[in-house]
Design a protein around this motif. Structure first.
Motif, mmCIF file in Angstrom:
data_model
loop_
_atom_site.group_PDB
_atom_site.id
_atom_site.type_symbol
_atom_site.label_atom_id
_atom_site.label_comp_id
_atom_site.label_asym_id
_atom_site.label_seq_id
_atom_site.Cartn_x
_atom_site.Cartn_y
_atom_site.Cartn_z
ATOM 1 N N UNK A 122 0.824 -1.202 0.000
ATOM 2 C CA UNK A 122 0.000 0.000 0.000
ATOM 3 C C UNK A 122 0.863 1.259 0.000
ATOM 4 N N UNK A 123 1.916 1.257 0.785
ATOM 5 C CA UNK A 123 2.816 2.411 0.849
ATOM 6 C C UNK A 123 3.458 2.664 -0.509
ATOM 7 N N UNK A 124 3.876 1.586 -1.165
ATOM 8 C CA UNK A 124 4.508 1.719 -2.481
ATOM 9 C C UNK A 124 3.490 2.170 -3.531
ATOM 10 N N UNK A 125 2.284 1.645 -3.458
ATOM 11 C CA UNK A 125 1.242 2.067 -4.393
ATOM 12 C C UNK A 125 0.933 3.555 -4.231
ATOM 13 N N UNK A 126 0.908 4.003 -2.999
ATOM 14 C CA UNK A 126 0.660 5.424 -2.743
ATOM 15 C C UNK A 126 1.782 6.276 -3.317
ATOM 16 N N UNK A 127 3.010 5.805 -3.179
ATOM 17 C CA UNK A 127 4.152 6.537 -3.727
ATOM 18 C C UNK A 127 4.085 6.619 -5.241
ATOM 19 N N UNK A 128 3.608 5.549 -5.860
ATOM 20 C CA UNK A 128 3.557 5.475 -7.315
ATOM 21 C C UNK A 128 2.241 5.995 -7.901
ATOM 22 N N UNK A 129 1.310 6.386 -7.037
ATOM 23 C CA UNK A 129 -0.037 6.797 -7.478
ATOM 24 C C UNK A 129 -0.750 5.660 -8.202
ATOM 25 N N UNK A 130 -0.649 4.464 -7.626
ATOM 26 C CA UNK A 130 -1.383 3.297 -8.100
ATOM 27 C C UNK A 130 -2.508 2.988 -7.126
ATOM 28 N N UNK A 131 -3.668 2.604 -7.636
ATOM 29 C CA UNK A 131 -4.731 2.117 -6.762
ATOM 30 C C UNK A 131 -4.449 0.660 -6.417
ATOM 31 N N UNK A 132 -4.670 0.308 -5.152
ATOM 32 C CA UNK A 132 -4.415 -1.046 -4.675
ATOM 33 C C UNK A 132 -5.737 -1.756 -4.397
ATOM 34 N N UNK A 133 -6.062 -2.710 -5.254
ATOM 35 C CA UNK A 133 -7.228 -3.556 -5.059
ATOM 36 C C UNK A 133 -6.769 -4.909 -4.521
#
Length: 299
Positions: free
Chosen positions: A49-60
């Motif tokens: 989740x932290x990495x997705x937030x950094x990359x502006x990716x949604x995490x499903x």
């Protein structure tokens, strides 16, 4: 703008898929997810989740198992974790997830993905009006029917754009039972190189037995290079690329090709023809886009 949802295999794949134009990732976990390309330990979800937030990716996250009574306590614990992590969406197929998620204030995060059941816009609208985030349209209907659903739906819906399609799931260990019946001691659990072949069809249907049971996939690989524009114009904007039976390079290649088509850098028909030739063993087709599944078998 389209939302390309892809299936990563490793933590490092998150940056790779973002660089190639993915907008969201679908994460599998042990026990709670079925038919995922990789099951990430739940201990890694915070870091993902932290990495997705950094990359502006949604995490499903996939919570698409069907639960029996004694598994509900584990489901509640898992939903509590997903709320704590603040995931962007939760895929489900079992209605008990809807009820339990509502108790945790997670209803608006839910994505209903019941495989074959969503075949008209009233189905989609019913669940969206219940307050969930998104609904996955059945992959067994035609392009015309999908686009009609997209035009008539007020809210978000998703289609599976690319990859092998799930045909059947049984909680039984069918391969192990068959091998036992014929007296053979073969390693069939978690073996992704097995397939079924009908006598009258020249298609290899992958069959996988794992901890959740037995899964049979289509003998073809769906590719929607020629259809994505029409789907997008109908109002559908969430497109899933599933890399089952392949690797991250396969997913990245598909992402690049779809973006090139949408950006008018490549011709869709030419892309489909070249892709079908490159992946000839995968039997790349248009799936059910132009063929109703109620077709009567002859001979």
């Amino acid at each position: 703008m389209p939302d390309f949802i892809v299936t990563p295999y490793t933590f490092e794949d998150l940056a790779k898929v973002k660089a190639h134009g993915a907008d969201s990732v679908l994460i599998g976990t042990p026990f709670f997810s079925v038919r995922c390309v990789h099951a990430f330990p739940v201990e890694e979800l915070h870091a993902i989740k932290k990495e997705c937030k950094r990359l502006s990716l949604r995490m499903y996250v996939a919570v698409n198992r069907f639960f029996v009574e004694e598994e509900l306590a584990a489901l509640r614990e898992h939903l509590h974790l997903l709320k704590e992590i603040d995931v962007d969406g939760i895929y489900y197929g079992d209605e008990c997830v809807l009820l339990e998620a509502e108790h945790f204030g997670l209803k608006q995060k839910l994505i209903y993905n019941p495989d074959t059941l969503i075949t008209n816009h009233s189905d989609v609208q019913y669940y969206l009006d219940e307050g969930i985030q998104m609904v996955t349209i059945s992959k067994e209907i035609t392009l015309q029917e999908m686009c009609e659903i997209g035009r008539l739906t007020d809210g978000e819906c998703e289609v599976i754009l690319h990859g092998r399609l799930n045909m059947m799931h049984s909680k039984r260990n069918l391969l192990s039972s068959y091998m036992s019946f014929i007296g053979k001691n073969e390693q069939v659990r978690d073996n992704y190189d097995l397939y079924l072949m009908e006598e009258n069809r020249n298609e290899h249907m992958p069959i996988v037995e794992d901890e959740t049971g037995t899964h049979v996939f289509t003998g073809f690989t769906l590719a929607s290079f020629e259809e994505i524009q029409e789907l997008l114009q109908s109002g559908i904007r969430h497109f899933r690329i599933d890399g089952m039976f392949h690797d991250i390079a396969y997913v990245l290649e598909a992402l690049d090709l779809y973006h090139a088509i949408l950006n008018k850098e490549k011709d869709a028909k030419e892309v489909f023809a070249a892709y079908a030739k490159k992946y000839e063993k995968d039997h790349v087709t248009h799936g059910f886009y132009y063929t109703k599944t109620s077709k009567v078998k002859e001979g």
